[in-house]
Enzyme design. Sequence first.
Site, PDB file in Angstrom:
ATOM      1  N   TYR A   1     -45.071 -92.955 -66.370  1.00  0.00           N
ATOM      2  CA  TYR A   1     -44.408 -92.695 -67.647  1.00  0.00           C
ATOM      3  C   TYR A   1     -43.803 -91.303 -67.536  1.00  0.00           C
ATOM      4  CZ  TYR A   1     -43.866 -92.861 -72.792  1.00  0.00           C
ATOM      5  OH  TYR A   1     -43.368 -92.884 -74.074  1.00  0.00           O
TER       6      TYR A   1
ATOM      7  N   PHE B   1     -37.642 -90.774 -70.347  1.00  0.00           N
ATOM      8  CA  PHE B   1     -36.448 -91.229 -69.633  1.00  0.00           C
ATOM      9  C   PHE B   1     -36.710 -92.493 -68.814  1.00  0.00           C
ATOM     10  CE2 PHE B   1     -38.377 -87.731 -67.194  1.00  0.00           C
ATOM     11  CZ  PHE B   1     -38.672 -88.361 -65.993  1.00  0.00           C
ATOM     12  N   ASP B   2     -37.970 -92.793 -68.519  1.00  0.00           N
ATOM     13  CA  ASP B   2     -38.265 -94.021 -67.785  1.00  0.00           C
ATOM     14  C   ASP B   2     -39.765 -94.248 -67.767  1.00  0.00           C
ATOM     15  OD1 ASP B   2     -37.850 -96.311 -66.300  1.00  0.00           O
ATOM     16  OD2 ASP B   2     -37.664 -95.279 -64.381  1.00  0.00           O
TER      17      ASP B   2
ATOM     18  N   ILE C   1     -38.470 -88.730 -55.527  1.00  0.00           N
ATOM     19  CA  ILE C   1     -38.290 -87.284 -55.554  1.00  0.00           C
ATOM     20  C   ILE C   1     -39.462 -86.601 -54.848  1.00  0.00           C
ATOM     21  CG2 ILE C   1     -36.859 -87.274 -57.644  1.00  0.00           C
ATOM     22  CD1 ILE C   1     -39.354 -86.625 -59.272  1.00  0.00           C
TER      23      ILE C   1
ATOM     24  N   TYR D   1     -34.856 -83.484 -59.638  1.00  0.00           N
ATOM     25  CA  TYR D   1     -33.445 -83.825 -59.453  1.00  0.00           C
ATOM     26  C   TYR D   1     -32.549 -82.602 -59.340  1.00  0.00           C
ATOM     27  CZ  TYR D   1     -34.927 -88.574 -60.406  1.00  0.00           C
ATOM     28  OH  TYR D   1     -35.553 -89.795 -60.334  1.00  0.00           O
TER      29      TYR D   1
ATOM     30  N   PHE E   1     -44.745 -86.352 -65.577  1.00  0.00           N
ATOM     31  CA  PHE E   1     -45.068 -87.753 -65.321  1.00  0.00           C
ATOM     32  C   PHE E   1     -46.563 -87.980 -65.510  1.00  0.00           C
ATOM     33  CE2 PHE E   1     -41.129 -87.678 -62.850  1.00  0.00           C
ATOM     34  CZ  PHE E   1     -40.587 -88.936 -63.104  1.00  0.00           C
TER      35      PHE E   1
END
Length: 298
Positions: free
Chosen positions: A218, A227-228, A247, A273, A290
């Site tokens: 998450y 975002f995802d 990443i 990123y 995350f």
Amino acid sequence: MRLSFVVIALVAVVFALGCKKESKRTPTGYEYIIQKSTGGAKPKVGDYVYFHAQMRIADSVANSSRLTGQAPFLQIVDASATPEPGKQSSPIEEVLREMAVGDSVTIIINIDTIPNKPQGFENVKELYYDVVAIEIKSKDEFEKTAAAEREKQQADQVKIQAREQEVTSGVATIVSQYKSGTINSQLKTTASGLKYLMVAPGTGKQAEAQKKVSVNYYGVLTAGDRFDDSFSRGIPFSFVLGNGMVIPGWDEGIALLKEGGKAYLFIPAALGYGAAGSPPAIPANAELIFYVELDKVE
């Protein structure tokens, strides 16, 4: 009816053609060879036949229903009934009418005279379809099975939504605590600058480079914007660790866990990123948070 696009497309272009070898033939002229006959009960009109089929060019398998993990099926219709306008019976449907569970046949289809053959089939003269019947269900049995599958899917979706809400709430709390600095003393920082909060290290296999791992995750920005995530899909994300498929912060962070492990990863832009970001969801130079759960190591 569930058939792969390749199978449907190739069978469709040869419906009007006959075959040149002497063998058994379907009512509309397709040649087939019985590979195995059990002598069992054949399906009745209205029954559903589950089967597996593979398409071959000589001994080379070009397509197989077994690759999908699900057996396609067809409902047996009355062969004497007037077909729908523009619709013709397929050779697979015709042979299934004559097959019991465990029976297998090979259908031979001559495509040598077809103009404008599909790419990759220019020099192919014959296609072979190996078909095996694996289950026959009456209409009532089929409908009961379909209803049970729908109920299971609905129950699974309820569980997925409940789990997603639980994770969303937990992430929101950690983000708030991270921004306020109240969990700073619990964070660990690696030499690269990755920060992490270990919830549970796990007790199974260690995640290591070159091993395939499955991870539920998450991801949010430090403002808390998601975002995802994989929890809403109910399916973990799988990749080979240490191959640059994700990443750098993930390659490093997941390697801290064993199967069953859970952690929060606080990934600086340099391990995420970078200056480019990943528009539109992730802006330039964004720190990412995350929550991850290591589901499996292979």
